[in-house]
Each structure stands twice: as structure tokens, then as C-alpha cells.
Design a protein around this motif. Structure first.
Motif, PDB file in Angstrom:
ATOM      1  N   THR A 259      30.134  22.221 -98.100  1.00 40.13           N
ATOM      2  CA  THR A 259      29.723  23.988 -98.745  1.00 40.13           C
ATOM      3  C   THR A 259      28.733  23.835 -98.053  1.00 40.13           C
ATOM      4  O   THR A 259      28.289  24.207 -97.257  1.00 40.13           O
ATOM      5  N   ARG A 260      28.312  25.711 -98.760  1.00 41.49           N
ATOM      6  CA  ARG A 260      27.248  26.295 -98.332  1.00 41.49           C
ATOM      7  C   ARG A 260      26.206  26.181 -99.186  1.00 41.49           C
ATOM      8  O   ARG A 260      25.872  25.527-100.564  1.00 41.49           O
ATOM      9  N   SER A 261      24.548  26.359 -98.616  1.00 39.60           N
ATOM     10  CA  SER A 261      23.884  26.471 -99.136  1.00 39.60           C
ATOM     11  C   SER A 261      22.416  27.223 -98.542  1.00 39.60           C
ATOM     12  O   SER A 261      22.574  27.544 -97.710  1.00 39.60           O
ATOM     13  N   SER A 262      21.873  27.209 -99.464  1.00 41.92           N
ATOM     14  CA  SER A 262      20.185  28.537 -98.856  1.00 41.92           C
ATOM     15  C   SER A 262      20.277  28.077 -97.664  1.00 41.92           C
ATOM     16  O   SER A 262      20.246  26.303 -97.369  1.00 41.92           O
ATOM     17  N   LEU A 263      19.313  28.618 -96.815  1.00 44.08           N
ATOM     18  CA  LEU A 263      19.517  28.284 -96.142  1.00 44.08           C
ATOM     19  C   LEU A 263      17.386  28.820 -95.316  1.00 44.08           C
ATOM     20  O   LEU A 263      17.418  30.104 -95.797  1.00 44.08           O
ATOM     21  N   PHE A 264      16.473  27.175 -94.932  1.00 46.54           N
ATOM     22  CA  PHE A 264      15.234  28.026 -94.943  1.00 46.54           C
ATOM     23  C   PHE A 264      15.126  28.115 -94.011  1.00 46.54           C
ATOM     24  O   PHE A 264      14.709  27.174 -92.744  1.00 46.54           O
ATOM     25  N   GLU A 265      13.831  28.941 -93.129  1.00 48.21           N
ATOM     26  CA  GLU A 265      13.595  29.062 -91.305  1.00 48.21           C
ATOM     27  C   GLU A 265      11.874  27.877 -91.911  1.00 48.21           C
ATOM     28  O   GLU A 265      11.563  27.708 -92.905  1.00 48.21           O
ATOM     29  N   LEU A 283      20.719  32.756 -86.668  1.00 50.80           N
ATOM     30  CA  LEU A 283      19.972  31.915 -86.713  1.00 50.80           C
ATOM     31  C   LEU A 283      19.414  32.161 -85.131  1.00 50.80           C
ATOM     32  O   LEU A 283      19.800  33.273 -84.648  1.00 50.80           O
ATOM     33  N   LYS A 284      18.249  32.030 -85.471  1.00 48.72           N
ATOM     34  CA  LYS A 284      17.483  31.902 -83.554  1.00 48.72           C
ATOM     35  C   LYS A 284      17.084  30.663 -82.910  1.00 48.72           C
ATOM     36  O   LYS A 284      16.859  30.024 -83.831  1.00 48.72           O
ATOM     37  N   SER A 285      17.386  30.718 -81.905  1.00 52.03           N
ATOM     38  CA  SER A 285      17.303  29.553 -80.810  1.00 52.03           C
ATOM     39  C   SER A 285      16.028  29.309 -80.683  1.00 52.03           C
ATOM     40  O   SER A 285      14.806  29.834 -80.694  1.00 52.03           O
ATOM     41  N   GLY A 286      15.732  27.963 -80.784  1.00 49.52           N
ATOM     42  CA  GLY A 286      13.915  27.012 -81.009  1.00 49.52           C
ATOM     43  C   GLY A 286      13.279  27.333 -81.861  1.00 49.52           C
ATOM     44  O   GLY A 286      12.341  26.979 -82.266  1.00 49.52           O
ATOM     45  N   GLU A 298      28.844  27.181 -86.780  1.00 52.69           N
ATOM     46  CA  GLU A 298      29.729  28.091 -86.615  1.00 52.69           C
ATOM     47  C   GLU A 298      29.622  29.632 -86.241  1.00 52.69           C
ATOM     48  O   GLU A 298      30.285  30.014 -84.859  1.00 52.69           O
ATOM     49  N   ARG A 299      28.847  30.195 -86.909  1.00 53.62           N
ATOM     50  CA  ARG A 299      28.960  31.738 -86.642  1.00 53.62           C
ATOM     51  C   ARG A 299      28.040  31.969 -85.913  1.00 53.62           C
ATOM     52  O   ARG A 299      28.476  33.004 -84.913  1.00 53.62           O
ATOM     53  N   PHE A 300      26.945  31.294 -86.217  1.00 52.75           N
ATOM     54  CA  PHE A 300      26.070  31.436 -84.880  1.00 52.75           C
ATOM     55  C   PHE A 300      26.152  30.964 -83.514  1.00 52.75           C
ATOM     56  O   PHE A 300      25.853  32.095 -82.692  1.00 52.75           O
ATOM     57  N   LEU A 301      27.370  30.092 -83.522  1.00 48.69           N
ATOM     58  CA  LEU A 301      27.329  29.614 -82.098  1.00 48.69           C
ATOM     59  C   LEU A 301      29.176  30.738 -81.340  1.00 48.69           C
ATOM     60  O   LEU A 301      29.178  30.679 -80.477  1.00 48.69           O
ATOM     61  N   GLY A 302      29.223  31.369 -82.237  1.00 46.69           N
ATOM     62  CA  GLY A 302      30.810  31.698 -82.280  1.00 46.69           C
ATOM     63  C   GLY A 302      31.415  30.270 -81.892  1.00 46.69           C
ATOM     64  O   GLY A 302      32.758  30.593 -80.781  1.00 46.69           O
ATOM     65  N   MET A 303      31.631  29.828 -82.430  1.00 46.59           N
ATOM     66  CA  MET A 303      32.544  28.879 -81.737  1.00 46.59           C
ATOM     67  C   MET A 303      33.144  27.898 -83.193  1.00 46.59           C
ATOM     68  O   MET A 303      32.928  28.403 -84.297  1.00 46.59           O
TER      69      MET A 303
END
Length: 498
Positions: A259-265, A283-286, A298-303
Motif C-alpha cells: 500500500t501507499r502511506s504518508s512519508l515523513f523525514e 528521497l534524499k540519500s543519507g 523503486e521510483r527513487f532508485l529507478g529500479m
């Protein structure tokens, strides 16, 4: 471990169900607990058990005298919440061994209870013990069932009600965080240090793999535990956070994969450590994140799909769902496999003797059956018959074979019992149910591309290994030389002692 490749001990192998070319894997995701980090199982589960037990004491239950029994349950068992039983099933879902509460169920009772029952894990009646974290729960449930049967629990309750109380006490223990606070305060008491895990991760990162940490543990627990388990073995000045391109805590697996859910830093600035702020965009590395979903990764990685390998210890939440929904490649961590393979190896000589005796028994049984058929045809007067031996000699030979078989069974019995008690005196081997594969082994075979006892075993193989699955076996395949069945360390093989 040497920097040069050496053959691993048998129990430290990577076991392959489906061929996996690590050169084609661009990203490797890891669970944390019992995957990157291993715990002293008895120490952890005893404390979890004590926290649960104390909650039930607070409800007025007479359980203060109970103690954790590490042999009473094992991963891969099934709780029958309707009947108060702990079960071991084979790959087809047939029950092969059962305890009611803590008491072994005799053959006739087990047959009456389950001969028409096929276990379907989609039914809420059945609770599959997916991970080592389930051992304390199963142990306490079995013991409390004994108290329920003795009429010692307050109020009218059934076996399902008892299970729900035990489960709620476990959930509350984890939610309130008292147990994890104890672990953080004294990690040396609970952690099994494995420096080679860190080296394996460094090998993978420097080979160009993206590394992901996706854990259900919260940031306040993940940070100190990863620091304790990984940082001491990194190059000077480097921390575990620099190893991982993506860090996601409180992931809510298996929903994270479906499922999709909210993402928090997760804020890591001094004075604001652990606070959350909503995140949008890539997303930001680190940067550690809270929640989110696999599709964002998957979208962040392009994979996607078979470019990603996910490694975890939870049969359903880490491996089953990941394989079914995302088609990621999967690796299951089974730490108990090391003891299992060592036990099988130590039993090898007895296994060979047992196999010889079983061949002898089958030969005598075949002769006995043939003689009985000959006597039947003579008595009924039909079919082709062998007149070379008179009736009295046939009867004498049948009696002689019966006597020899009884003596042979007396030899076989102790060896067969010893085989059924390998690794665990109650349940036997993790991957076996009698002479068949266990229900757990079937799950491993179906959903995990590879399985191994710990992440550091990747070190033996390098990040460039091509793992090939063995040829699958079927009952009609030619037997091994001498007709000797052999315990196979790979789930895909068959064999066994009984």
C-alpha cells in the motif's frame, strides 16, 4: 575471515531455490532485527516473555510462577487458536505432530482432531510462527492453555480468547517500549556481534550496489542498535548511515510493500532528534525516513522487480509479500539453520545405518507381502500360483519374516526417534515434518530465491556470484548410490531419517 575466498563451513552456505545472478542485482534491501542484527534468542525472548507474563499478572491471572521454555516452540510451528494446540505440519498442510498446551498429543487423539484438516494460513484460526520473535508468545500461550484446562483462569474464556489476551500483551510490550529500552541500555547482553556482516555490506556497496535499510523498528531503537552492531567494524570516521542509500524506519511491513502511506523525514539535528516532518518529492540519500512505500523506493532508485534483492527474516512480512506483490528477488535469513545443519552432519553415520536397515526392512516386507498374496490365491483358488513351496513352509516363512521384522524394528526404533529429535527434542528439525518437508520448508521453497543463516555469509560468495539452483528431485528419480537417503541442506531436496 581471510580476505581470500575460502569454502564456507556447510552451515554457512547460501542455499539457492531459484537461480540468482548477483551481478544483475542493482540494489539490496535489508531488514534489521534478526537480519543485519542478531540477538541472543533466549535472552531476548525470556525478557519479552517476562514482560507479557507480568501484564497478565496485572490482570489477575495466576501466571507469576511460569517460566520461559526455549524448547517448547520453534519458528515454523502453527498455533491452532480454536483448540489450544501447537502444531507442526508438512508441506501439504497435514498435521504431523501436536501439543495441546504443553502436553504431547497421542496418536489417536491427533488423528481424530486433524485427519480431515488441511491447514490454510489464510484462515485466522491458524497463527504461523514467522520469526524468532514469536517464540515467547507461543510458549506463554501453550502454558496458559494448561491453566485454562485446569480451570484456573478468571472468567469464562475459550482458547481463542486466551490467544487474544496473550497477543495483546505482546503488542503492548513492544508498543510501550520498555523492553527495547532495556536492550538499548545493555546491548552487549542481547546482541551477537558479527564483524563480517559489516564487511559484506562494504563489499556490496563498493561493488556498486545501492543498499537499503527497511525496518519496522522505530528510529529511536534503530539508531543505537545499528551503531552498536555495525559502527565498530567500519573504517575510521565512517558510520552505518553512510553505508545505506535509503533508510526507512517504522515501515509497517508487510503493508509497506502493498500500500501507499504518508512519508515523513526523520529530523536528526541536535535538539530535535527523532522529530518528524512531512516529506514530498524525491528521497534524499543519507536522510532517514518514516513510513512511505516500496513504490517510492523503486521510483527513487529507478529500479523495480528483479533488479532489487530484499533480505529479511520474517517469512510473510519480508519474503512472501515482497515476492508476490513486487516480484523483487528475495533472501530469507534462518539463523537456526546453522544448528540444524550441524545436527544433520553429526547424525550422518547413524543416518547411513538407518538407511541400510530400512532397505533390509523393505526387502523383507516385500517378500512377506508376496508370500501372503500367494497364500491368499491358493486359498481362494484364482490367478497364477507358485507350487514350489508347500503351504506349511509358506506359513513358516511368513512367521519367520514377522519375527525378523519385529527384531529389525527394535533396532530401527531408537535411531528413528533420534532422527525425529535432531535440533529440538520436541519438534525435531526446522525443515522436516517426519520424512517430508515441513510447512516452513514449503514456504521457504516457494517464496525465497535464496536462504542462509546470516548476512555475513554473502562474504564467502562475493557480490559477483552466480548462484545456481540444484536440479529438483522427484520420487521417481534414480536413488543415490547404494540407495542411501541423505539429508539435503537445500530445501529443494528430499530425504530424511524416518
Amino acid at each position: 575471515m581471510s580476505g581470500y575466498l575460502t569454502a564456507p563451513p556447510p552451515e554457512r552456505g547460501l542455499f539457492c531455490n531459484r537461480t540468482l545472478n548477483m551481478r544483475a542485482i542493482k540494489a539490496i534491501g535489508y531488514d534489521m532485527d534478526y537480519t543485519l542484527i542478531h540477538y541472543k534468542v533466549e535472552a531476548w525472548e525470556q525478557r519479552a516473555y517476562e514482560h507479557m507474563r507480568n501484564r497478565l499478572v496485572a490482570l489477575g491471572w495466576p501466571v507469576a510462577h511460569l517460566t520461559f521454555d526455549p524448547m517448547l516452540a520453534m519458528r515454523g510451528l502453527i498455533i491452532d487458536t480454536e483448540k489450544g494446540n501447537l502444531l507442526k505440519a508438512n508441506r501439504f498442510g497435514f498435521v504431523k505432530k501436536a501439543l495441546h498446551g504443553t502436553r504431547p498429543m497421542d496418536f489417536e487423539t491427533q488423528r481424530n482432531e486433524y485427519t480431515r484438516t488441511l491447514i490454510d494460513l489464510a484462515d485466522r484460526r491458524w497463527v504461523f510462527l514467522n520469526t524468532l520473535f514469536s517464540l515467547s508468545e507461543a510458549c506463554l500461550y501453550a502454558q496458559v492453555v494448561d491453566l485454562l484446562d485446569a480451570g484456573k483462569l478468571p472468567g469464562p474464556m475459550g482458547y481463542t480468547d486466551v490467544y487474544e489476551h496473550v497477543r495483546r500483551s505482546l503488542d503492548a510490550t513492544h508498543m510501550e517500549g520498555a523492553l527495547k529500552a532495556e536492550i538499548i541500555a545493555d546491548p552487549a547482553r542481547y546482541l551477537i556481534q558479527d564483524p563480517d556482516t559489516t564487511l559484506a555490506l562494504l563489499d556490496q556497496k563498493n561493488a556498486g550496489k545501492k543498499l537499503l535499510l527497511i525496518t519496522n523498528s522505530e528510529w529511536a531503537y534503530t539508531l543505537p542498535m545499528m551503531h552498536a552492531a555495525v559502527d565498530p567494524y567500519l573504517p575510521q570516521g565512517m558510520t552505518w548511515r553512510e553505508l545505506f542509500d535509503v533508510v526507512i524506519v517504522s515501515a509497517r511491513k508487510p503493508e509497506f510493500f502493498t500500500t501507499r502511506s504518508s512519508l515523513f523525514e526523520v529530523v536528526t539535528a541536535p535538539g530535535h532528534e527523532g522529530l518528524l516532518r512531512p516529506h514530498s518529492g524525491p528521497l534524499k540519500s543519507g536522510v532517514p525516513y518514516f513510513g512511505g512505500s516500496a513504490t517510492e523506493v523503486e521510483r527513487f532508485l529507478g529500479m523495480s522487480g528483479d533488479e532489487i534483492l530484499y533480505v529479511g527474516d520474517h517469512m510473510f512480512g519480508d519474503v512472501h509479500v515482497t515476492k508476490n506483490v513486487l516480484r523483487w528477488r528475495t533472501a530469507l535469513i534462518l539463523r537456526e539453520l546453522e544448528d540444524e545443519i550441524r545436527a544433520i552432519s553429526a547424525f550422518r553415520a547413524t543416518e547411513a545405518r538407518l538407511a541400510e536397515k530400512m532397505v533390509e526392512k523393505e526387502r523383507m516386507e516385500a517378500e512377506s507381502c508376496q508370500l501372503r498374496l500367494e497364500l491368499q490365491r491358493r486359498k481362494q483358488g484364482y490367478g497364477p500360483r507358485d507350487s514350489s513351496m508347500p503351504d506349511d513352509q509358506l506359513h513358516a516363512r511368513v512367521f519367520e519374516l514377522r519375527t525378523q521384522l519385529e527384531a529389525l524394528d527394535a533396532e530401527i526404533g531408537p535411531m528413528a526417534r533420534a532422527a525425529s529429535e535432531l535440533a529440538n527434542p520436541i519438534w525435531g528439525l526446522l525443515t522436516r515434518a517426519g520424512n517430508d518437508k515441513s510447512h516452513l520448508a514449503r514456504q521457504v521453497e516457494r517464496y525465497s530465491d535464496i536462504y542462509t543463516s546470516r548476512v555475513s555469509n554473502f562474504l564467502f560468495a562475493t557480490p559477483f556470484v552466480y548462484l545456481r539452483s540444484p536440479r529438483g528431485s522427484l520420487p521417481h528419480d534414480p536413488s543415490l548410490p547404494g540407495g542411501t537417503p541423505v539429508f539435503h541442506t537445500g530445501v529443494g531436496g528430499d530425504g530424511g531419517a524416518t
